[in-house]
Scaffold this motif. Sequence first.
Motif, PDB file in Angstrom:
ATOM      1  N   HIS A  82       0.818  -1.208   0.000  1.00 16.00           N
ATOM      2  CA  HIS A  82       0.000   0.000   0.000  1.00 16.00           C
ATOM      3  C   HIS A  82       0.855   1.263   0.000  1.00 16.00           C
ATOM      4  CE1 HIS A  82      -3.960   1.861   0.545  1.00 16.00           C
ATOM      5  NE2 HIS A  82      -3.259   2.833   1.078  1.00 16.00           N
ATOM      6  N   LYS A  83       1.006   1.853  -1.157  1.00 13.14           N
ATOM      7  CA  LYS A  83       1.760   3.098  -1.264  1.00 13.14           C
ATOM      8  C   LYS A  83       0.803   4.288  -1.233  1.00 13.14           C
ATOM      9  CE  LYS A  83       6.286   2.542  -2.147  1.00 13.14           C
ATOM     10  NZ  LYS A  83       6.399   1.177  -1.644  1.00 13.14           N
ATOM     11  N   THR A  88       5.381   3.819   1.790  1.00 10.31           N
ATOM     12  CA  THR A  88       4.475   2.728   2.102  1.00 10.31           C
ATOM     13  C   THR A  88       3.636   3.107   3.320  1.00 10.31           C
ATOM     14  OG1 THR A  88       6.295   1.325   1.367  1.00 10.31           O
ATOM     15  CG2 THR A  88       4.434   0.228   2.429  1.00 10.31           C
ATOM     16  N   LEU A  89       2.333   3.162   3.139  1.00 11.19           N
ATOM     17  CA  LEU A  89       1.453   3.539   4.255  1.00 11.19           C
ATOM     18  C   LEU A  89       1.077   2.266   5.014  1.00 11.19           C
ATOM     19  CD1 LEU A  89      -0.071   6.029   5.416  1.00 11.19           C
ATOM     20  CD2 LEU A  89      -2.064   5.166   4.219  1.00 11.19           C
TER      21      LEU A  89
ATOM     22  N   ASN B  84       0.713  11.872   5.049  1.00  8.08           N
ATOM     23  CA  ASN B  84      -0.080  10.649   4.977  1.00  8.08           C
ATOM     24  C   ASN B  84       0.777   9.542   5.512  1.00  8.08           C
ATOM     25  OD1 ASN B  84      -2.601  11.245   3.956  1.00  8.08           O
ATOM     26  ND2 ASN B  84      -2.530   9.263   2.924  1.00  8.08           N
ATOM     27  N   GLY B  85       0.440   9.048   6.706  1.00 10.41           N
ATOM     28  CA  GLY B  85       1.443   8.314   7.433  1.00 10.41           C
ATOM     29  C   GLY B  85       2.543   9.294   7.796  1.00 10.41           C
ATOM     30  N   SER B 361      11.656   4.496  -1.612  1.00 13.56           N
ATOM     31  CA  SER B 361      11.324   3.333  -0.795  1.00 13.56           C
ATOM     32  C   SER B 361      11.920   2.079  -1.412  1.00 13.56           C
ATOM     33  CB  SER B 361       9.791   3.199  -0.739  1.00 13.56           C
ATOM     34  OG  SER B 361       9.387   1.902  -0.340  1.00 13.56           O
TER      35      SER B 361
ATOM     36  N   HIS C  82      -7.456   0.136  -3.966  1.00  6.67           N
ATOM     37  CA  HIS C  82      -6.668   1.076  -3.177  1.00  6.67           C
ATOM     38  C   HIS C  82      -7.547   2.010  -2.358  1.00  6.67           C
ATOM     39  CE1 HIS C  82      -2.759   2.955  -2.339  1.00  6.67           C
ATOM     40  NE2 HIS C  82      -3.502   4.011  -2.104  1.00  6.67           N
ATOM     41  N   PRO C  94      -1.401   6.153  -7.087  1.00  2.00           N
ATOM     42  CA  PRO C  94      -1.121   6.766  -5.786  1.00  2.00           C
ATOM     43  C   PRO C  94       0.343   7.146  -5.592  1.00  2.00           C
ATOM     44  CG  PRO C  94      -1.651   4.416  -5.546  1.00  2.00           C
ATOM     45  CD  PRO C  94      -1.934   4.786  -6.971  1.00  2.00           C
ATOM     46  N   ILE C  95       1.224   6.576  -6.381  1.00  2.00           N
ATOM     47  CA  ILE C  95       2.641   6.932  -6.261  1.00  2.00           C
ATOM     48  C   ILE C  95       2.974   8.193  -7.065  1.00  2.00           C
ATOM     49  CG2 ILE C  95       5.032   6.171  -6.708  1.00  2.00           C
ATOM     50  CD1 ILE C  95       4.127   3.306  -6.208  1.00  2.00           C
TER      51      ILE C  95
END
Lengths: 382, 382, 382, 382
Positions: A82-83, A88-89, B84-85, B361, C82, C94-95
């Motif tokens: 989950h990015k 990575t969240l 976010n995180g 990452s 997602h 999302p990236i």
Amino acid sequence: MTQFSKEVMHVGEMASGAALTVPVYRLKGQSDAPSVYIQANMHGAEVQGNAVIFQLLELLRNTQIKGDITLVPYANPVGCNHKNGEYTLGRFDPITGVNWNRMYHFDESIIKPFVRDSIGKDDKTIEANFKALMIDSIEQKLDHNIFGLTTGQRIAYQLQRLAHQADLVLDLHTGPISSKHLYCPEYAVESAKYFDIPHTLLIPNAFDGALDEATFCPWWKLEEAFAELGIKFSISSNTLNKESFTVELGSQEQIDLDVALEDAKSILSYLQYKGVIDTSAYQPKKMTRFACYLKDYKAFYSPMGGMVDYLAEFGKPLKAGEPLARILRMDNYHFEEKGDADPLHYVSLDHEVIPILHFASASVNQGTELYKVFTEFFILEE
Amino acid sequence: MTQFSKEVMHVGEMASGAALTVPVYRLKGQSDAPSVYIQANMHGAEVQGNAVIFQLLELLRNTQIKGDITLVPYANPVGCNHKNGEYTLGRFDPITGVNWNRMYHFDESIIKPFVRDSIGKDDKTIEANFKALMIDSIEQKLDHNIFGLTTGQRIAYQLQRLAHQADLVLDLHTGPISSKHLYCPEYAVESAKYFDIPHTLLIPNAFDGALDEATFCPWWKLEEAFAELGIKFSISSNTLNKESFTVELGSQEQIDLDVALEDAKSILSYLQYKGVIDTSAYQPKKMTRFACYLKDYKAFYSPMGGMVDYLAEFGKPLKAGEPLARILRMDNYHFEEKGDADPLHYVSLDHEVIPILHFASASVNQGTELYKVFTEFFILEE
Amino acid sequence: MTQFSKEVMHVGEMASGAALTVPVYRLKGQSDAPSVYIQANMHGAEVQGNAVIFQLLELLRNTQIKGDITLVPYANPVGCNHKNGEYTLGRFDPITGVNWNRMYHFDESIIKPFVRDSIGKDDKTIEANFKALMIDSIEQKLDHNIFGLTTGQRIAYQLQRLAHQADLVLDLHTGPISSKHLYCPEYAVESAKYFDIPHTLLIPNAFDGALDEATFCPWWKLEEAFAELGIKFSISSNTLNKESFTVELGSQEQIDLDVALEDAKSILSYLQYKGVIDTSAYQPKKMTRFACYLKDYKAFYSPMGGMVDYLAEFGKPLKAGEPLARILRMDNYHFEEKGDADPLHYVSLDHEVIPILHFASASVNQGTELYKVFTEFFILEE
Amino acid sequence: MTQFSKEVMHVGEMASGAALTVPVYRLKGQSDAPSVYIQANMHGAEVQGNAVIFQLLELLRNTQIKGDITLVPYANPVGCNHKNGEYTLGRFDPITGVNWNRMYHFDESIIKPFVRDSIGKDDKTIEANFKALMIDSIEQKLDHNIFGLTTGQRIAYQLQRLAHQADLVLDLHTGPISSKHLYCPEYAVESAKYFDIPHTLLIPNAFDGALDEATFCPWWKLEEAFAELGIKFSISSNTLNKESFTVELGSQEQIDLDVALEDAKSILSYLQYKGVIDTSAYQPKKMTRFACYLKDYKAFYSPMGGMVDYLAEFGKPLKAGEPLARILRMDNYHFEEKGDADPLHYVSLDHEVIPILHFASASVNQGTELYKVFTEFFILEE
């Protein structure tokens, strides 16, 4: 050569029907030595444990194995993939916010009746019965609930079912930006000296949802319940070995296979001490080992919003008044005589601490967890 | 002492009505030397530029300033504060996904009519008129549109209005995990040698929405349009100095005030070269400077999903076939003779490159941008 | 009974190695009637198309099918799964922030050489050759690039390869909170009358990365290129039928199987008109059909931050000055005589429009896209 | 006319230094009638409460007010402004995942010593002393902690400090997609009949971090502690009125000012019952009121991943076996005789329930909270 098998465990489904799966590797031991369960990457960004499992398998290929070893990389297929943006969240369920490592199960109310029924039985029988009870209790949660389970519980319980089958449990994590440190139940402090990890947190017998607690608390509570009746039932003895650790391998969002090899050797040093493997090749390194009690492991929250230049070095005592960090607040910049709001703010504490980890980003809100530090620390071994 | 002023620019409103503001610092020059606009942190996670602006202000306090200097830290109050995180989701508008640095404005159709009207005028008049035209064109976009502007346009256009008032524009960014590098318009390649940055990307005269392009393309197109008519109008001459750079300061999500001081000196070396400040204290460092054309700056996308151990060192030529990275795929681990799917996969290219930055990452999908590299690079200065 | 087959297409991999897959359903026609490609859910939150594909399959089980029909639900396994919070973050990668429906491929430079080589050939040969060229061009992108592809390109190109094999392409989407509307290439306006959709957007021959454009632009450009040479090559004729639509089914984040049945019938009405199915059971409904050109389809951005009570009804002309919405700004509440900042702000336009969709949330920033509206609209059919 | 004042409370700072502020509106009463605290929007997406506060202020302008009323819209400036994609990610701190409404404070250990010191004192003195103690205890948390507070605690404690100054507390929330319902402490069940809300959840005396609990539990624990000593100290009497409710106003992500007016009247009906306002204009509506105990308020987690067509109507008893929802799984579609995996799966329960709310999106993972339902419900009033 070591007997090796692999299976794929189905732990859930996504909206499209895509299966969530986890690979499970098993190495078969040749005796009744303690069995081991090692998992990695329950928090999505904490990936170094996967590399450690890789190096463990590479080393164990040619090692005489006495106790069964189960290894589970990529333990959490939701968190791991989950990015959000480039990162990575993976610390919590993105839908609910619940920390993935707070969803394991332990219902303390099973202890008393079990003890009552066990009086007079021998330790090996008690051990086998209690293990069966814990596994059954997880299977009840997994399979017999008309209202169902959360996504995270379904994953956690299936991992926990595997973990309950082992005597020794290692949950491989990392901090955000972090030194290596070890969460160790208070009764297993001797074992902490076999890991190449200089900082040990001593954990009390209180369940808060994590895997290490979910696997050591039941046994520890059991020992205590027998002790209250004057019966000795020791979970760290010649015959029984029930230990669980959370091993914090350093920083998240990165893997380094060379460092992972060192970490794998450190774990093998512990497994050798416990008689799981039959070799003297892996011995703990000499190092100063610091420890503190969990209650003295403090989070320091940022006193202001700003951008942080982290200064304190990890793992070394930091004197009272020495700066942990300096916080930049460009909006406070001025040319004239300085007022009370300055562009640079130094942050320190009024007593000595050991900085263990800090936040992953320079940008913090007022109240963001800036550092975690050992206070009231002491030396385990020099 | 330098004359300093500060104002707060209102660039938007959030749902609660909270104002989005940006601080603007101005240093007043004492001559008609080139004026300068420097901004930082348009991408939320790219915070080091704020620290560089801090150090610039500290150094400029005691420097004789000839040209006006405007400095804007925290240029994007949405991106800068959006977590976010633990990380900052600041590369694009979290609602729309649009890159914050692709929202600036340039309408090439203004060039031809302007040139037609300018024939016979002197360079200084043309410069003043064109600057006024660009500013007016931005103000039209800001103020005269019944359908409104996006959140990002409103921020970008207000910054651009400030930038158009200057001759020299520096937009301070960082990469994800990155070496220092400089985006430089092809005509300004000489200036690249005054920054302490060993890698230069040479940018053609094409507008793609970024601030550097939005400020140099209009002038460059103007020069070209005059040239087509056989009229010489040079934007890099003794009298005119129109240059814009995107300065990539290293890695995101961190500030380091000591490194920022070095970066500030590097910028002052450039400003001194341009006659903006009156001191010889800041000189460029000796270093090998590599360059490549933008078309040869390649993104390398991961050929597989996995967890990446990044191996290639930044900034040094990497021979064909040498590994950029190795990718771990624990799900492919096996004990038996290896098949075609291995747990470790080495990634390399078939020709020499200079790695400049890599993904933030270790965890990547198939198709995640793994590295950006200079190909067909050459040496600017040794 | 209809001949049916199903396969699973592998479109990528995630960090854990988990495969990204897309199910592909094929119905075999019994003649050389036009073939059809229908996909759904390229944007993760736009799920109603999956239900429409379900209902299409249910209806087609017992329908005489003349042309091949390929149906692809869950077209985007990343976007579809997602979540962030309770909602699906599926409009962009999302990236990277890149819109999933802006990643398809069309390189216009293939047209001219192809036309040159095709002079004198018959229409069917040209059609077959051009189709082969488009497919080959996608396969080149998929398979022959040492620098690789982005995650989204890899998904999009594989879908596009399927779409190029069909004559008629329907890409099923939804708006945020939205009425039904249809994106229709200008040349196919007659076909728009066979869908039960009252609002049609007429799209010019310009490629911007979406699937409909990626499949109709090449043919349309081809027709134009022949026309420039004075050769008639018609893509909407008795022999050739090349049409692509984006079908906007209503609002995102919800499915309704009953409404999906109506939508499926509307699509079958169009397929019947095109001779793909052999039945007269599906006829378009009588309704007033409005249209406007894409250039007149306007986004209205919020003039202020606040919380929006959306007032305007979708699909009906809204007179100049009538309110689209009222925006609450509690921070401006006051008891005394009102100043210029009021707690309630009414938003309207100065000319007549048809509101088509509005933003998904009440909370908006200044500059959030509040409404999309038809301006300069006209009636297609009454 | 009512005496009105407004202030802006500073509750934190973001990384750029931007202040996090909350507006506080106060209406001054003319007697010692119970005082009231009403806040809205602690969860970012739950915005309807802001509109209700707007309508309350509009109605109260011309109402005779006896007790002081404090109103706080936009209670959480982080949650309220945090978008991810088009929706508001406002249920938990985006950095930590902690639910914003689980961060309030109550330390039960203050009760016993306070009771010991209060024996023999009269009720009004005890009330005043206990209120002072609670406020002091919050101020200690806010101001005297060298390790600091989390971002959420700093916000929550400042709101709680205001709330402790009132007798009656209303925390305005919404569900995801939801009917109206009321969280009501068991002892205040009579009051539930004065709200126009047909579903009441009866809450026990257990603190779990929410504002309602943080304000009623201390008083209720106090009453119980006195009762254990045989002393009567009633918190719901003629002289003392300590009540707190979480008012669930319907669905999130939307405001409707007309519905808000009805909700405002419903709250005034309750305030009138409590003697806070001096008018008989607001009376509760006649309706069947259902209730259940918190322990019988069940979350139903999705037994599978898929896309959900929610079927059950809110607020009406749903018989055992009647479908709550049908879940689409297109990947299971087949033409041949159906196997055990079908594309449509109906979900039901084996006993009667009242559906209260459901998940916000059609797309769910296995284990996503699908519905929340009253079980073992009963009728409060018909």
